[in-house]
Design a protein around this motif. Structure first.
Motif, PDB file in Angstrom:
ATOM      1  N   VAL A 332     -25.951 -26.513  29.618  1.00 12.47           N
ATOM      2  CA  VAL A 332     -26.404 -27.901  29.739  1.00 12.47           C
ATOM      3  C   VAL A 332     -26.870 -28.180  31.165  1.00 12.47           C
ATOM      4  N   GLU A 333     -28.046 -28.798  31.267  1.00 12.21           N
ATOM      5  CA  GLU A 333     -28.601 -29.219  32.557  1.00 12.21           C
ATOM      6  C   GLU A 333     -28.482 -30.747  32.636  1.00 12.21           C
ATOM      7  N   ALA A 359     -17.223 -19.358  31.068  1.00 11.20           N
ATOM      8  CA  ALA A 359     -18.024 -18.533  31.968  1.00 11.20           C
ATOM      9  C   ALA A 359     -18.970 -17.631  31.199  1.00 11.20           C
ATOM     10  N   ASP A 360     -18.925 -17.699  29.860  1.00  9.04           N
ATOM     11  CA  ASP A 360     -19.791 -16.843  29.045  1.00  9.04           C
ATOM     12  C   ASP A 360     -21.249 -17.241  29.205  1.00  9.04           C
ATOM     13  N   ARG A 361     -22.104 -16.302  28.926  1.00 10.86           N
ATOM     14  CA  ARG A 361     -23.549 -16.526  28.995  1.00 10.86           C
ATOM     15  C   ARG A 361     -23.958 -17.514  27.909  1.00 10.86           C
ATOM     16  N   PRO A 362     -24.885 -18.428  28.184  1.00  9.50           N
ATOM     17  CA  PRO A 362     -25.284 -19.399  27.155  1.00  9.50           C
ATOM     18  C   PRO A 362     -26.081 -18.766  26.024  1.00  9.50           C
ATOM     19  N   ASP A 363     -25.895 -19.293  24.828  1.00  6.19           N
ATOM     20  CA  ASP A 363     -26.717 -18.904  23.673  1.00  6.19           C
ATOM     21  C   ASP A 363     -27.969 -19.779  23.584  1.00  6.19           C
ATOM     22  N   LEU A 364     -27.829 -21.040  23.997  1.00  6.53           N
ATOM     23  CA  LEU A 364     -28.948 -21.985  24.051  1.00  6.53           C
ATOM     24  C   LEU A 364     -28.873 -22.701  25.386  1.00  6.53           C
ATOM     25  N   THR A 365     -30.026 -23.038  25.976  1.00  9.87           N
ATOM     26  CA  THR A 365     -30.046 -23.883  27.158  1.00  9.87           C
ATOM     27  C   THR A 365     -30.884 -25.117  26.853  1.00  9.87           C
ATOM     28  N   LEU A 366     -30.420 -26.248  27.351  1.00  6.69           N
ATOM     29  CA  LEU A 366     -31.107 -27.516  27.083  1.00  6.69           C
ATOM     30  C   LEU A 366     -30.665 -28.561  28.087  1.00  6.69           C
ATOM     31  N   GLY A 367     -31.503 -29.584  28.242  1.00  4.59           N
ATOM     32  CA  GLY A 367     -31.145 -30.701  29.089  1.00  4.59           C
ATOM     33  C   GLY A 367     -30.273 -31.689  28.353  1.00  4.59           C
ATOM     34  N   VAL A 368     -29.617 -32.567  29.111  1.00  2.83           N
ATOM     35  CA  VAL A 368     -28.734 -33.542  28.489  1.00  2.83           C
ATOM     36  C   VAL A 368     -29.515 -34.504  27.604  1.00  2.83           C
TER      37      VAL A 368
END
Length: 417
Positions: A332-333, A359-368
């Motif tokens: 989350v950004e 601390a795991d690597r993200p599966d999805l990245t997205l903004g708030v």
């Protein structure tokens, strides 16, 4: 700047509300409207920016509970009455109020904030995303018919659902209507569990002319003496050389079951001397669309309605349930509320969920903002990904999360605040 940002004091309310009215065009509310908003104002949750004796900025936050997928009613800040004086724009007044307000909401332990936007582009930079839409309809009732109610007949041959005209400001009527409304809340994301006093809002007539429309009217749907539905509306008569062509302006329509629901719509379609029903705010999946004879002549249109912001990402995601099992790490950004930045493991299903930092690597990245848009199930993560707003890191994670975040019922905000 010489301005001071502070919590609103009761003695300052008239100046504060006057500044709000001026910012929204300078047309004053009626006495009844001002009295209601004065009663509903939560002073300890309202902010003003002052330059000496002049109020140059306003913002409030009602203490609501918002329905989310799964039926939970989540403590939510209803952001409201936001304004900046025209002579104080571009000086950071709005940003200072949004900063203070979100910090306060976090302190109050409310994981969500919501608002309706006078100008949608304003609030994206503060992390608000479009979470629910509303349907508007202008129905040509001279050409469109509606199916009869699916109600059985009583032993005497009369319809089980009976309609009765009543006075909308009768306290007993208000209580009965509020009970019907309250029964709907948990079943549709985006609805507000109204606190005492808010039942006055739907029946507030204001005492001002309504462009030729009648005072507010109310019809109850009853079964065996119990109120099972109601509608609030105004009748705007109009004539031309060909005859009457009045408009029914629909305010509210709620029902506990399909029979009462269809009966009320059918009543609105059949009012003498009218040829149009105008509905400005209905759920996007409102069932009337499926019982009309000609949906094209209903002139349907969607527009933005409820904007939402997760104030505490973990608590917000734990508060709702998920349509399918999900176990994903969301990156989350959130620049404006940096405590939300980072990776969150969401694990949940239809029974509940947990969401914790990882601390795991993200599966999805997205903004708030994108998380906010998907939160009530009205916008799919897959659609946001196709727009480049969500990025899939682990193959398959997008489909899993998009399905899980969905809702069988479209989110909807029934009224403003």
């Amino acid at each position: 700047m010489t301005t001071e940002l502070r919590v609103l004091r009761p003695a300052e309310w008239a100046s504060w509300f006057g500044a709000l009215e001026l910012a929204f065009g300078g047309v004053p509310e009626t006495g009844a409207e001002r009295a209601l908003w004065r009663d509903l104002t939560e002073f300890e949750r309202s902010l003003g920016v002052w330059d000496g004796e002049e109020c140059v900025g306003t913002a409030g936050a009602f203490s609501f509970r918002l329905s989310v997928p799964g039926g939970a009613l989540v403590p939510t800040a209803g952001v409201t009455m936001v304004s900046v004086a025209a002579t104080y724009r571009r000086r950071g007044v709005l940003t200072s109020m949004m900063r203070r307000q979100l910090d306060d909401v976090r302190t109050w332990g409310e994981p969500l904030a919501v608002l309706t936007a006078s100008e949608p582009e304003i609030y994206g930079r503060f992390g608000y995303g479009l979470a629910a839409q509303q349907l508007t309809a202008r129905i040509d009732t001279s050409r469109v018919r509606i199916a009869p109610p699916a109600a059985p007949e009583a032993a005497d041959g009369s319809q089980e659902v009976r309609l009765r005209r009543v006075k909308p400001d009768d306290p007993a009527v208000r209580e009965a209507c509020e009970a019907v409304y309250a029964a709907q809340v948990a079943g549709r994301p985006g609805m507000l569990a109204r606190r005492p006093g808010w039942e006055r809002l739907p029946v507030l007539d204001g005492g001002r002319p309504k462009d030729g429309a009648s005072p507010l009217q109310c019809v109850l749907a009853e079964r065996h003496g119990e109120v099972v539905g109601f509608t609030l509306f105004r009748n705007k008569p109009e004539w031309d050389m060909a005859g009457p062509k009045g408009t029914i302006e629909l305010g509210d329509l709620y029902a506990r079951d399909a029979a009462a629901y269809v009966s009320l719509w059918r009543f609105l379609f059949s009012i003498d001397l009218t040829s149009t029903v105008l509905a400005d705010n209905r759920p996007p999946d409102d069932p009337f669309q499926y019982v009309v004879s000609d949906v094209r002549r209903c002139a349907l249109r969607l527009r933005d309605s409820l904007y939402l912001r997760p104030v505490e990402v973990g608590a917000a995601l734990e508060a709702r349930t998920y349509r399918a099992p999900v176990d994903v790490v969301l990156g989350v950004e959130d620049a404006f509320c940096p405590w939300n930045e980072g990776n969150w493991r969401l694990s949940g299903d239809a029974k509940g969920a947990s969401c914790e930092r990882t601390a795991d690597r993200p599966d999805l990245t997205l903004g708030v903002r994108e998380l906010a848009a998907a939160y009530l199930g009205g916008t799919s993560l897959a659609a946001l990904a196709r727009a480049g707003r969500v990025r899939e890191v682990r193959t398959g994670a997008l489909a899993e999360a998009s399905t899980a975040f969905g809702s069988d019922v479209a989110p909807w905000l029934p009224h403003g605040f």
